[in-house]
Enzyme design. Structure first.
Site, PDB file in Angstrom:
ATOM      1  NE  ARG A  16      60.655  28.011  61.094  1.00 36.83           N
ATOM      2  CZ  ARG A  16      60.573  27.446  62.288  1.00 36.83           C
ATOM      3  NH1 ARG A  16      60.910  26.178  62.452  1.00 36.83           N
ATOM      4  NH2 ARG A  16      60.133  28.130  63.327  1.00 36.83           N
ATOM      5  CB  THR A  79      56.977  35.389  73.909  1.00 36.34           C
ATOM      6  OG1 THR A  79      58.082  34.993  74.742  1.00 36.34           O
ATOM      7  CG2 THR A  79      56.985  34.528  72.669  1.00 36.34           C
ATOM      8  CG  ASP A 103      52.106  29.417  65.991  1.00 42.06           C
ATOM      9  OD1 ASP A 103      51.702  29.227  67.156  1.00 42.06           O
ATOM     10  OD2 ASP A 103      53.301  29.552  65.699  1.00 42.06           O
ATOM     11  N   GLY A 140      61.335  25.283  75.065  1.00 38.38           N
ATOM     12  CA  GLY A 140      61.775  25.663  76.403  1.00 38.38           C
ATOM     13  C   GLY A 140      61.552  24.487  77.343  1.00 38.38           C
ATOM     14  CG  ASN A 228      57.012  26.773  63.582  1.00 39.10           C
ATOM     15  OD1 ASN A 228      56.567  27.850  63.960  1.00 39.10           O
ATOM     16  ND2 ASN A 228      57.366  25.824  64.426  1.00 39.10           N
ATOM     17  CE  LYS A 351      22.270  34.796  38.789  1.00 39.41           C
ATOM     18  NZ  LYS A 351      22.509  36.003  38.000  1.00 39.41           N
ATOM     19  CE1 TYR A 387      24.604  41.410  32.081  1.00 40.44           C
ATOM     20  CE2 TYR A 387      25.934  39.919  30.755  1.00 40.44           C
ATOM     21  CZ  TYR A 387      25.812  41.087  31.496  1.00 40.44           C
ATOM     22  OH  TYR A 387      26.897  41.912  31.636  1.00 40.44           O
TER      23      TYR A 387
HETATM   24  C1  UD1 Z   1      58.207  29.743  72.716  1.00 36.60           C
HETATM   25  C2  UD1 Z   1      58.667  29.657  74.169  1.00 36.60           C
HETATM   26  C3  UD1 Z   1      59.174  28.228  74.445  1.00 36.60           C
HETATM   27  C4  UD1 Z   1      58.105  27.227  74.138  1.00 36.60           C
HETATM   28  C5  UD1 Z   1      57.590  27.410  72.700  1.00 36.60           C
HETATM   29  C6  UD1 Z   1      56.380  26.546  72.464  1.00 36.60           C
HETATM   30  C7  UD1 Z   1      59.516  31.872  74.601  1.00 36.60           C
HETATM   31  C8  UD1 Z   1      60.732  32.702  74.800  1.00 36.60           C
HETATM   32  N1  UD1 Z   1      59.738  30.588  74.365  1.00 36.60           N
HETATM   33  O1  UD1 Z   1      59.351  29.541  71.909  1.00 36.60           O
HETATM   34  O2  UD1 Z   1      59.564  28.127  75.803  1.00 36.60           O
HETATM   35  O3  UD1 Z   1      58.585  25.919  74.321  1.00 36.60           O
HETATM   36  O4  UD1 Z   1      57.189  28.779  72.466  1.00 36.60           O
HETATM   37  O5  UD1 Z   1      56.005  26.594  71.126  1.00 36.60           O
HETATM   38  O6  UD1 Z   1      58.415  32.363  74.708  1.00 36.60           O
HETATM   39  N2  UD1 Z   1      55.578  36.232  68.936  1.00 36.60           N
HETATM   40  C9  UD1 Z   1      55.147  37.528  68.910  1.00 36.60           C
HETATM   41  N3  UD1 Z   1      56.040  38.524  69.083  1.00 36.60           N
HETATM   42  C10 UD1 Z   1      57.348  38.289  69.317  1.00 36.60           C
HETATM   43  C11 UD1 Z   1      57.785  36.957  69.348  1.00 36.60           C
HETATM   44  C12 UD1 Z   1      56.875  35.936  69.166  1.00 36.60           C
HETATM   45  O7  UD1 Z   1      53.954  37.801  68.700  1.00 36.60           O
HETATM   46  O8  UD1 Z   1      58.091  39.263  69.476  1.00 36.60           O
HETATM   47  C13 UD1 Z   1      54.602  35.163  68.738  1.00 36.60           C
HETATM   48  C14 UD1 Z   1      54.913  34.325  67.524  1.00 36.60           C
HETATM   49  O9  UD1 Z   1      54.246  34.840  66.379  1.00 36.60           O
HETATM   50  C15 UD1 Z   1      54.384  32.968  67.922  1.00 36.60           C
HETATM   51  C16 UD1 Z   1      54.538  32.952  69.434  1.00 36.60           C
HETATM   52  O10 UD1 Z   1      54.684  34.293  69.827  1.00 36.60           O
HETATM   53  O11 UD1 Z   1      53.009  32.827  67.632  1.00 36.60           O
HETATM   54  C17 UD1 Z   1      55.737  32.131  69.908  1.00 36.60           C
HETATM   55  O12 UD1 Z   1      56.918  32.706  69.401  1.00 36.60           O
HETATM   56  P1  UD1 Z   1      58.123  31.827  68.851  1.00 36.60           P
HETATM   57  O13 UD1 Z   1      59.170  32.739  68.354  1.00 36.60           O
HETATM   58  O14 UD1 Z   1      57.608  30.766  67.957  1.00 36.60           O
HETATM   59  O15 UD1 Z   1      58.642  31.171  70.213  1.00 36.60           O
HETATM   60  P2  UD1 Z   1      59.449  29.841  70.319  1.00 36.60           P
HETATM   61  O16 UD1 Z   1      60.869  30.113  70.016  1.00 36.60           O
HETATM   62  O17 UD1 Z   1      58.775  28.767  69.599  1.00 36.60           O
HETATM   63 MG    MG Z   2      57.405  28.656  67.965  1.00 32.64          MG
END
Ligand code: UD1
Ligand code: MG
Length: 454
Positions: A16, A79, A103, A140, A228, A351, A387
């Site tokens: 996004r 995650t 982030d 979540g 985001n 400078k 220069y």
């Molecule tokens: C996640 C939580 C959710 C919580 C929310 C808070 C999970 C399944 N859910 O959801 O319960 O309320 O954060 O913001 O964890 N990332 C990776 N690799 C991956 C997936 C994600 O590095 O394979 C990183 C993303 O870049 C990001 C962070 O993990 O920085 C969170 O991932 P995101 O997909 O935003 O999770 P949410 O759906 O927001």
């Molecule tokens: Mg998120």
């Protein structure tokens, strides 16, 4: 905190943001989001930080360098899968692993330290940081057991209507017992609405093994704000700027109009300094006491003493000593050192130069690659000709020298102590100490010329 390790998730692309830059490298409050998270982790006492990279991983590693170790997640499968990639690095850890997201630039060291302390005090195997949200959509939800411990976290997409009524949300920040975390991660499945390996599932797995899972709610839900989109980035920018401004005012700095004053997180400013509107103070800048800066000053990586005044000036990568006067319409470029009480006036650029104590450059000059002594007077329009189209050369001007208006000092060249240069001279050879150099054509007056022209 001897045993605290962080894992910072930063593999996501951040679709996004509509950007070719990985999301966590977008800058806010003067540094990238991931740097803010690392700084909060360090402030909380983390001894090791592991960043999980994926999209744009090389750029992320380059930006962060030796501040962290890196684990690569080739495919973003969730995650839980992301944290699993750190197992080879953390296999020997027996302490606490705190999981963070790259982030969330508004995190503070205090918030993380409170989470760690609560986790230790509860003697839990996992503790999640939660918040009560007015609108929990998308997050979540945290489901508790009757005794107040955590039963599980359900993702919005997987939640029942009843579970969606819960306003306590998962911040995405947790503390885990390192060994329990990696043992449970092996059991996480992806049979859910998103087909992902969810990290929060670790909580339910451990709870079912009879282990204590704890939750700490924070009231500072602004601090766990995840970015985001560019619009959210701008909101975070505003919050970070306002936090910094408030902190500076609390320490005795006057900001005449905080809403038009932009000061990066790491800047330091001494007491009784007054900042006028439309001023940007950025990067690694340190400012002393009793300065008056602005309106319209931009400072980047500047070391400034006390009692400096400046307006309508741009100064970067330079050292400005006590009592210097700058402006207006001044450009001080890298590797310049302006010593005590130097005066730089209207439309002057300096400078890569050292300017000695009390020296004046009052109007319309270009000074480049020059070493100037004390109490020099550079007349209006003096230019160092540094220069030749291929190479740069240095100019030396001794103490108490006086350079007449509109002179060119053609480098390499030296004007020695107490020497004078006549106005309009083009100086190509050494001017010895105490001499007067005049290097311009003589004036001829033609009598009655005007009459003849008629
Ligand atoms: C996640 C939580 C959710 C919580 C929310 C808070 C999970 C399944 N859910 O959801 O319960 O309320 O954060 O913001 O964890 N990332 C990776 N690799 C991956 C997936 C994600 O590095 O394979 C990183 C993303 O870049 C990001 C962070 O993990 O920085 C969170 O991932 P995101 O997909 O935003 O999770 P949410 O759906 O927001
Ligand atoms: Mg998120």
């Amino acid at each position: 905190m001897a045993d605290l390790v962080t894992v910072i998730l930063a593999a996501g692309k951040g679709t996004r943001m509509k950007s070719s830059l990985p999301k966590v490298l977008h800058r806010v409050g003067g540094k990238c989001m991931l740097q803010h998270v690392l700084d909060a982790a360090k402030a909380a006492g983390a001894k090791r930080n592991i960043v999980v990279t994926g999209f744009g991983g090389e750029a992320v590693q380059e930006a962060i360098g030796a501040q962290a170790e890196f684990a690569v997640q080739e495919e973003q499968l969730g995650t839980g899968h992301a944290v699993l990639q750190t197992k080879p690095l953390l296999e020997k850890e027996t302490g606490t692993v705190m999981v963070l997201c790259g982030d969330t630039p508004l995190l503070t060291g205090d918030l993380l330290k409170n989470l760690y302390d609560a986790h230790s005090k509860a003697e839990a195997k996992a503790t999640v940081l939660t918040a009560i949200m007015p609108d929990p959509t998308g997050y979540g939800r945290v489901i508790h057991m009757p005794d107040g411990t955590v039963e599980k976290i359900v993702e919005h997409k997987d939640a029942t209507e009843e579970e969606r009524q819960v306003r306590e949300i998962n911040s995405g920040i947790y503390c885990f017992d390192a060994r329990e975390l990696f043992a449970a991660l092996g059991e996480v499945k992806n049979d859910n609405a998103q087909g992902e390996y969810y990290l929060p599932d670790v909580l339910e797995i451990l709870r079912k093994q009879g282990k204590k899972i704890w939750a700490v709610a924070t009231e500072e839900y602004e601090s766990i704000f995840g970015i985001n989109s560019r619009s959210q980035l701008a909101q975070a920018e505003k919050i970070l700027r306002s936090r910094k401004n408030e902190a500076l005012m609390a320490e005795g700095v006057t900001l005449m109009d905080p809403s038009s004053t932009f000061i990066d997180a790491d800047v330091k400013i001494g007491r009784d300094t007054v900042i006028y509107p439309f001023t940007w103070i950025e990067g690694n800048t340190v400012i002393g006491e009793n300065c008056e800066l602005g309106p319209n000053v931009r400072l980047q990586n500047v070391t400034m003493g006390s009692g400096v005044t400046g307006q309508f000036a741009y100064v970067h990568d330079a050292v400005i000593d006590d009592g210097v006067i700058l402006g207006q319409f001044v450009h001080i470029r890298p590797d310049t050192h302006l010593m005590e009480k130097v005066k730089i006036g209207n439309f002057v650029e300096v400078k890569n130069s050292n300017v000695g104590k009390g020296t004046k450059l009052p109007h319309l000059s270009y000074i480049g690659d020059c070493d100037m002594g004390e109490d020099v007077n550079m007349g209006c329009g003096t230019i160092t000709v540094n220069y030749d189209g291929k190479k740069k050369f240095r100019t030396k001007v001794g103490n108490h020298a006086f350079i007449g208006c509109n002179s060119n000092l053609v480098a390499p060249v030296t004007v020695e102590d107490n020497a004078y240069v006549g106005a309009g001279s083009t100086i190509t050879k050494t001017v010895p100490a105490d001499n007067l150099a005049i290097a311009r054509s003589r004036q001829t007056n033609i009598a009655n010329w005007a009459d003849k022209r008629k």
